[in-house]
Design a protein around this motif. Sequence first.
Motif, short mmCIF file in Angstrom:
data_model
loop_
_atom_site.label_atom_id
_atom_site.label_comp_id
_atom_site.label_asym_id
_atom_site.label_seq_id
_atom_site.Cartn_x
_atom_site.Cartn_y
_atom_site.Cartn_z
N VAL A 170 106.53 20.06 15.10
CA VAL A 170 106.92 21.43 14.76
C VAL A 170 105.76 22.34 15.16
N VAL A 171 104.53 21.87 14.92
CA VAL A 171 103.38 22.74 15.14
C VAL A 171 102.63 22.42 16.45
N TYR A 172 101.93 21.30 16.49
CA TYR A 172 100.97 21.10 17.58
C TYR A 172 101.61 20.91 18.96
N GLY A 173 102.58 19.99 19.05
CA GLY A 173 103.19 19.71 20.37
C GLY A 173 103.87 20.93 20.98
N PRO A 174 104.79 21.57 20.23
CA PRO A 174 105.48 22.74 20.79
C PRO A 174 104.53 23.88 21.17
N LEU A 175 103.57 24.21 20.30
CA LEU A 175 102.69 25.34 20.61
C LEU A 175 101.78 25.01 21.81
#
Length: 678
Positions: A346-351
């Motif tokens: 939700v946070v690290y990969g997508p951003l």
Amino acid sequence: MSRNVYLPYSVTSEKAHIKSMEQYREMHKKSLESTAQFWSEIASQFHWETPYDVNNFYSYNFDVTKGPVQIKWMEGATTNVCYNLLDKNVRNGMGDKVAFYWEGNDPEDYSKITYKKLLEEVCRFSNVLKSKGVVKGDRVAIYMPMVFEIVIAILSCARIGAVHSIVFAGFSSDSLAERMADCKCKVLVTADSVYRGDKLLNIKSLCDIAMDKAKNFGHEVPTCIVVRHLPRLYRSMNTSNGTNGSNSDIIDLHSDVPWTDGRDYWWHDEMDDVEPSCYPVWMSAEDPLFMLYTSGSTGKPKGVLHTTGGYLLYAATTFKYVFDYHPGDVYWCTADIGWITGHSYVVYGPLANGATSVIFEGTPFYPDNGRYWSIIEKYKVTQFYTAPTAIRALMKFGEEPVKKHNLDSLKVLGSVGEPINPEAWLWYYQNIGQERCSIADTFWQTETGGHVITPLPGCTPMKPGSASFPFFGVKPILLDESGKEIEGVGEGYLVFNKPWPGMMRTLFGNHERFQSVYFSKFPGYYCTGDGARRDEDGYFWVTGRVDDMLNVSGHLMSTAEVESVLTEHPDVSEAAVVSRPHPVKGECLYCFVTPNHGVTFTPKLSSELVKKVRESIGPFAMPDVIQHAPGLPKTRSGKIMRRVLRKVAINDREVGDISTLADEHIVEELFKNRPEKS
Ligand code: ATP
Ligand code: MG
């Protein structure tokens, strides 16, 4: 079990990053044979304040007999994860791109935030944390609903080098207290309250109890920062425009929220007083990024520690390839940020990929059972990532709720958390994916940081229930009981003898437990604790926890196998199988079965199920007991806690640590429901 093979969506999508198995095999080979070169090419897409050395890119020791276990990637290089996720994207002209759409529990509540705005808020909150004395290496506990502020808090920690420790905001005050004391957090970030469906949860009151209890474990939390979430929900419900308004619109609920002056601070008050810019702290690639406790399915949760450089590379790369992400896509992962899936996907990969994602605060059943499908339609979601437990729960309601929505935007569907039974896989493939989407059944763990065995949407022909092939940099090995590697077709312990960048480095403050839990059973190997089978085409089938393997009259079998047969019955919604000691057979099968909505559990159903297992697997697999289970004991991340069921099977009320269970009452009910004679 169905052995059909389903073609990947490359058949219709020529844009896929990996278009053929040939291309996959070539890249996979390179990732294993020229590991440093493979990952350094990926690393070069990120900003390094101090460069890494390709000739000294990684080092490790997995063999406890040769010294302490250690794993290092790009040691000596420095970077900042938050800088790579936000500043870099803003500098590359993506400032006005939406980073997250927020969909509230109530469909009338929604909002969005751009990369530029997210960066500004993160800088502000970094300054707030600094003003509370947080410095590099300090731990910050986060216990929050799915709102923008949880992402802001996470990235602020990363920006200033603080280590976040997120505790899923559904855990009890005891669990929170224990985890805060374990990491000795300097700050707790939380919210006043949140609605989940029509239930109001007073999170801050629970935090107060937890902060009190933490004192009993020898830790006093100095500072607590509280997001005022509830009044803004009231406000947006009233105006129905779904945006977050100015503070003056907010009803003052201060008096209703338990408060300790000098310790507790409102988020919005603190944010008003600080600068909107904050220089990032350059972190060594091996400095800790965060710690996170495992789900606690098999025992006491473990405080897994992930570090900066390797985790960034791995979360970014798995996200790009496993979801076949392209600019313009709208990605949605339903996992709570409190689990590893929420951290990495939700946070690290997508951003890290500059993606646009949806964050959803509510439940799949509110206001009705079509909520997930309506969100996919509303945001034209292209990649959807959820858990088998959610799929099975939604299958119960049939196709009607799905048909009301247009799901044509979908390209890739993901599954994570448990083995997905072929029945659920097919339902997902046919009804949600409309037989044109690829399904990524992603096998991984809190410990692995990211996907380790998974199909890739553009190339892997899919077999329902198989996680298929390893991701780049990963080489799964199967070991037999004596520790010998199994070549070709076979089943055994799933282990690895070489790290990939995103692998955990230790258990927080307990390197000895780290070594004994994961590296002592087979020296030289990281032991996942899961069993797996390799079939004649080289596909991996994760068969479940090795502790859950059954040995009935000398036949070894996995619980997943029996469960998938039980759930094929049209009246069965869920099933969980455990072994029970048996004087003659050694072990026998004890099955817990939850019938579908509106179906009554009858002796007829029970005997049909016994017959079905016998016919599908063999006479040796014939269950001794089929028990009606109105519900199954599940962790708060939705996994079945089989160790509790094993206790029910032998009528032993010493069930152990059940603090991570979603609903403890179900345990009592199962004891009451035991068929008398067994
Ligand atoms: P604990 O380690 O505390 O017992 P946990 O293992 O449930 O808890 P997680 O790290 O959240 O904690 O879950 C990882 C486990 O989930 C894996 O080891 C595996 O058993 C299961 N799992 C996850 N994804 C899959 C999948 N796609 N197929 C099969 N099993 C899966
Ligand atoms: Mg585990």
